[in-house]
Design an enzyme around this catalytic site. Structure first.
Site, mmCIF file in Angstrom:
data_model
loop_
_atom_site.group_PDB
_atom_site.id
_atom_site.type_symbol
_atom_site.label_atom_id
_atom_site.label_comp_id
_atom_site.label_asym_id
_atom_site.label_seq_id
_atom_site.Cartn_x
_atom_site.Cartn_y
_atom_site.Cartn_z
ATOM 1 N N HIS A 202 -6.004 47.050 10.671
ATOM 2 C CA HIS A 202 -5.905 46.700 9.257
ATOM 3 C C HIS A 202 -6.170 47.894 8.350
ATOM 4 C CE1 HIS A 202 -6.524 42.083 9.952
ATOM 5 N NE2 HIS A 202 -5.499 42.598 10.615
ATOM 6 N N ARG B 9 -6.841 40.923 4.283
ATOM 7 C CA ARG B 9 -7.003 40.053 5.446
ATOM 8 C C ARG B 9 -8.457 39.925 5.901
ATOM 9 N NH1 ARG B 9 -2.501 43.574 8.490
ATOM 10 N NH2 ARG B 9 -3.645 45.121 7.245
#
Length: 560
Positions: free
Chosen positions: A25, A176
């Site tokens: 990420h 996220r």
């Protein structure tokens, strides 16, 4: 792909999986199409089974044992870059559809600080002028959690259990961060890591302004993440042969394209999904299950309230380094929590991560497994028996033949999962994709932590001696015992070390001299007296003059 049977890994902890997701990420995010609805009737992609842009639904066969009242699982395509795919019609050209990476591909802690000036500014505590990141509510031991997401433009709904008190999503550098609780705990840990570093830098360099403290702290955090990834995590993924083939760092290469390959983002790095356990382990100080119990994975999605109500981040962190990863075995690829109950609480029907991965590869136009066999040095398979050297399990080959009919039809993501990644030859396509991308991210980064001039030799030595264990000890709610390498499992509690035994980052190496010290009583004036002896000649404590080391030890707390 789905399995209810789980084999525990005999070498690695669940932190191996979690670090992979956390660092992924930091590197890539293919945003969904700007319009989530079809232009013809306004229905969203989870409300229709028509294959009309931007919707690309996954058909559900009539024989599906779980889904009986739906013909498809909704799916939204990734955004296309300008002048590619359907958007190319506006430019009177025909071009293959290409996707955009919304993040900086570099491992630069953008998942902590944000990937744009706007995000970075929203995450900073600008009122204090001390270079800190914003903090949220208090947790165990009065340690702070992430701030709540109060930006309505980017709001993600985390209120998915009506019976629970309303707790909004947390805000972090990557949108996220709330996907599952263990990931949220990692984001919390590294927000605290920055603030701890910034507080010490402010104390030892009181003449620094907030911006300098912030950016120097960000630089250190990014270096720690680079070091942990390439020195401690990656060797366990690609093994000694892979590390040898990738080679040691030899300096910045300006002609290297430091981008993430499409195949890396949608196929190769997603091997980590096969390491995910079906539960989020939560352990107390004695490394036993907490009173609230472990969490089935589907109950950990978008559930920030649990950090406030159920013991903070420490039980989650202990569960990551105190329990093993799932081992990838023939017939045991994705646990059923991922294939049957993904985001179940937020959807009428639980999603299927394996199917989503396959569909994303097709959405991005990724070539087939057989094409990448040729690309990575293997012969092209014409029969399924030709795959026996790489896919040794006969039952798996038979299933592939029943599903795909011919080797040319095998999806890249599926073909690459059939053998454990760390035991493959160089020619394996996942291995090939990793080795093509990871060196680029390192060698093409002009701020890579090992690059000459980025850090002083003393600072680099201090960074290079750090493990993830020191971050846990210094920035958790109150973890006091951890193994030296958090990615390696331990057989019994006696192998855990007291945190006092874990080396801490020596931030004294960042002591700076004030050029115009107006008061001799300040720390800056003290730093000026000793600055001349802080050279590479005295990189190691035992080589420093006794009087110099004594001065530092008396002036600064020993834990810094």
């Amino acid at each position: 792909m789905s399995t209810d049977r789980i084999t525990n890994d005999d070498l690695y902890t669940h932190m191996l999986m979690q670090w992979g997701q956390f660092i992924d990420h930091d590197m890539d995010l293919a945003p969904q199409a700007i319009s989530y609805a079809r232009f013809s009737d306004g229905r969203r992609c989870n409300e229709t089974c028509e294959n009309t842009n931007p919707c690309f639904p996954i058909a559900v066969p009539a024989s599906d044992p779980r889904i009986q009242n739906r013909e498809c699982l909704g799916f939204t395509r990734s955004s296309a870059t300008c002048n590619t795919g359907s958007t190319s019609l506006f430019f009177n050209t025909v071009a293959p559809r290409q996707q955009v990476n919304a993040l900086t591909a570099f491992i630069d802690a953008s998942n902590v600080y944000g990937n744009s000036d706007r995000m970075a500014s929203n995450l900073r505590n600008l009122a204090s002028n001390r270079g800190l990141l914003r903090e949220g509510p208090a947790s165990v031991g009065n340690k702070r959690l992430l701030p709540f997401d109060d930006d309505t433009l980017e709001h993600i709904d985390c209120q998915i259990e009506p019976s629970k008190q309303h707790v909004p999503c947390f805000r972090a550098g990557d949108p996220r961060a709330n996907e599952q609780l263990a990931l949220t705990a990692m984001h919390t840990l590294w927000m605290r890591r920055h603030n701890h570093i910034a507080s010490v830098l402010n104390r030892i360099n009181p003449h620094w302004g907030g911006n300098k403290i912030y950016h120097e702290g960000r630089k250190i955090v990014g270096a720690l993440m680079q070091h942990i990834t390439y020195t401690h995590w990656l060797p366990k993924i690609i093994g000694p042969k892979g590390m040898a083939m990738m080679g040691a760092y030899s300096g910045y290469k300006p002609n290297v394209n430091p981008s993430v390959a499409n195949e890396f983002a949608v196929a190769a790095l997603r091997f980590g999904h096969t390491l995910v356990q079906p539960v989020i382990f939560r352990l107390n100080e004695s490394f036993h299950e907490v009173e609230e119990g472990h969490l089935p994975l589907h109950q950990a999605f978008f559930s920030p309230y649990r950090l406030l109500e159920e013991g903070g981040i420490d039980p989650l962190l202990r569960g990551m380094f105190g329990r093993t990863a799932k081992k990838r075995m023939p017939g045991e690829f994705f646990n059923s929590e991922l294939t049957e109950k993904l985001f179940k609480l937020a959807n009428a029907i639980g999603q299927d991560l394996a199917s989503l991965n396959i569909q994303r590869g097709r959405d991005h136009g990724i070539q087939f497994y057989n094409d990448y066999r040729e690309h990575c040095g293997l012969s092209r398979a014409t029969t399924f028996e030709d795959l026996s050297a790489e896919i040794q399990h006969r039952g798996t080959r038979d299933k592939l033949q029943a599903l795909y009919g011919h080797p040319d039809n095998i999806d890249l993501f599926i073909g690459g999962l059939m053998k454990p990644l760390w035991k493959v030859p160089r020619s394996d396509q996942h291995f090939c994709a990793l080795l093509q991308t990871l060196p680029r991210l390192r060698d093409g980064d002009r701020f890579w932590y090992e690059k000459s001039g980025v850090f002083t030799p003393e600072q680099l030595v201090s960074i290079s001696r750090r493990h993830g264990s020191s971050v846990l000890c210094e920035n958790s709610d109150g973890i006091t015992r951890v193994q030296a390498d958090v990615f390696l499992r331990v057989d019994n509690d006696s192998e855990y070390l007291d945190c006092e035994q874990i080396p801490k980052l020596d931030l004294r190496q960042w002591t700076d001299c004030c050029e115009d010290c107006r008061t001799r009583a300040t720390l800056a004036s003290f730093a000026a007296r000793i600055r001349g002896r802080r050279s590479t000649e005295y990189s190691y404590p035992h080589e420093r003059p006794v009087e110099y080391q004594t001065q530092i030890d008396e002036f600064l707390p020993s834990n810094h």
